[in-house]
Design an enzyme around this catalytic site. Structure first.
Site, PDB file in Angstrom:
ATOM      1  N   ASP A  11       1.105   0.143  -2.550  1.00 47.55           N
ATOM      2  CA  ASP A  11      -0.065   0.318  -1.682  1.00 47.55           C
ATOM      3  C   ASP A  11       0.102   1.531  -0.777  1.00 47.55           C
ATOM      4  OD1 ASP A  11      -1.862  -1.724  -2.344  1.00 47.55           O
ATOM      5  OD2 ASP A  11      -0.865  -3.187  -1.088  1.00 47.55           O
ATOM      6  N   LEU A  12       1.243   1.607  -0.108  1.00 52.03           N
ATOM      7  CA  LEU A  12       1.478   2.692   0.828  1.00 52.03           C
ATOM      8  C   LEU A  12       1.530   4.034   0.109  1.00 52.03           C
ATOM      9  CD1 LEU A  12       4.193   0.995   3.070  1.00 52.03           C
ATOM     10  CD2 LEU A  12       1.763   1.287   3.576  1.00 52.03           C
TER      11      LEU A  12
END
Length: 389
Positions: free
Chosen positions: A163-164
């Site tokens: 996600d990051l």
């Protein structure tokens, strides 16, 4: 106070969960004017708005509530898109088309718009319509196969790295597109996904396979190729030590008063040290157990050998260097009082990032934003009465 680096840009944030908000946070912290478009009803996807996670993701934004499924929302979206420089979304690829806010529709309204999409697996291809999730991407992207102790079975990393990573790559793509727009005058569609980001983040582990046809395995706390690099026990705990290359190896052996290891044929070069990794680690640990972690770090600092403590998160923010870098940033919240969030890990000589406002209440700026778009008070009340905003 210098002008904020990105304050001339307006960003529409249609994203949810983590990857999209991570991308938008990168822009908001450098001054971009962000309008967070939210569903009127609670979606239950992210817990409380006053949670630490939600506050950290959505600072420096204004909030507009909008029912995108209502046909009357189309005019509001059109006006938003007309004035925007960037739109960020992480719907599944088919959802935005059903809502009438896909790339081609947005481009027809504003050809200068940079439209950024994050998905689970890409906008096209056999997995395009599948829902994405960080841990699924960690597994499919190979990360869980190289994380953990040898033979332990797959292990996820302790942060949502896919996600990051997707959010950060998306922000990089947006900034690249904005720079290119200065030449062409046109926006474009920026696309990334959790899977793409995770594969890219494999970095050297990926090229070990692509170039050398070597399938990387779990190596626990040991570095896969730079040996000895890993966790070593001291008299009062554990520290990380990183040794790469022959000159560093010789300095290290001298620092731990073990010149005999440098002369040992089993450890004479990188290949030998790799083949005899366990024996080498055991021999080093016998030396490092003799002094405290703090003593060893002083010795290694003097010798120019990389080393460091292994902190719990509370210890991270107590460290004097972390405090010097101001990685914990304060902001005043109307209900929570002063809170601290994670600041930007970038320092520039003139442009400054800042956490100026906390995460807004849902719909806190709806009236304000609609008035900026040209709606009068009567029209706004009518939209509210109809459940559009």
């Amino acid at each position: 106070m210098h002008a904020k680096a990105l304050e001339r840009f307006t960003v529409i944030d249609l994203s949810r969960i983590r990857s999209g908000p991570t991308a938008v946070r990168q822009l908001a912290d450098w001054g971009a004017k962000v309008i967070k478009v939210e569903a009127i009803e609670e979606d239950g996807m992210f817990g409380s708005r006053v949670s630490s996670d939600f506050q950290n993701l959505h600072r420096n934004k204004r909030s507009l509530t909008l029912n995108l499924k209502d046909p009357k929302a189309a005019d509001i979206m059109r006006r938003l898109i007309e004035k925007a420089d960037v739109l960020v979304e992480n719907f599944r690829p088919d959802v935005k088309e059903r809502l009438g806010i896909g790339y081609e529709a947005a481009r027809a309204i504003n050809p200068r718009l940079v439209y950024a999409s994050i998905s689970g697996f890409g906008q096209t291809g056999p997995y395009a319509k599948l829902p994405g999730f960080d841990q699924v991407a960690q597994g499919m992207g190979g990360l869980m196969s190289v994380t953990g102790l040898p033979g332990q079975g797959p292990v996820r990393v302790g942060i949502p790295i896919a996600d990051l990573g997707a959010g950060l790559y998306c922000a990089l793509g947006i900034l690249t597109a904005l720079l290119e727009r200065e030449v062409s005058g046109e926006g474009q569609w920026v696309q990334t996904s959790l899977l793409q980001a995770q594969v890219a983040l494999l970095d050297f582990q990926a090229t070990r396979w692509l170039m050398d046809k070597e399938v990387p395995q779990q190596a626990g706390n040991d570095h896969p190729t730079a040996i000895p690099t890993g966790v070593f026990q001291t008299a009062n705990g554990y520290i990380n030590i990183a040794v790469a290359g022959q000159p560093m190896w010789k300095k290290f052996c001298k620092a731990i008063d073990a010149k005999h290891l440098a002369e040992e044929p089993r450890f004479s070069d990188s290949k030998s040290r790799s083949e005899n990794r366990k024996a080498l680690n055991d021999a080093i640990s016998e030396q490092t157990k003799g002094k405290s972690s703090a003593d060893w770090m002083k010795i290694f600092a003097a010798a120019g050998v990389p080393s460091g403590p292994i902190y719990a998160v509370d210890e991270v923010f107590a460290d004097p260097q972390v405090q010097h870098l101001k990685l914990a940033q304060p902001v005043m919240h109307p209900d929570l009082g002063e809170i601290h969030l994670v600041g930007q890990p970038i320092i520039m000589s003139r442009s400054k990032s800042a956490i100026e406002t906390p995460t807004p209440a849902k719909g806190q700026h709806t009236d304000e934003i609609l008035m900026e778009l040209g709606y009068d008070k009567a029209a706004i009340e009518q939209l509210k009465g109809g459940g559009v905003v």
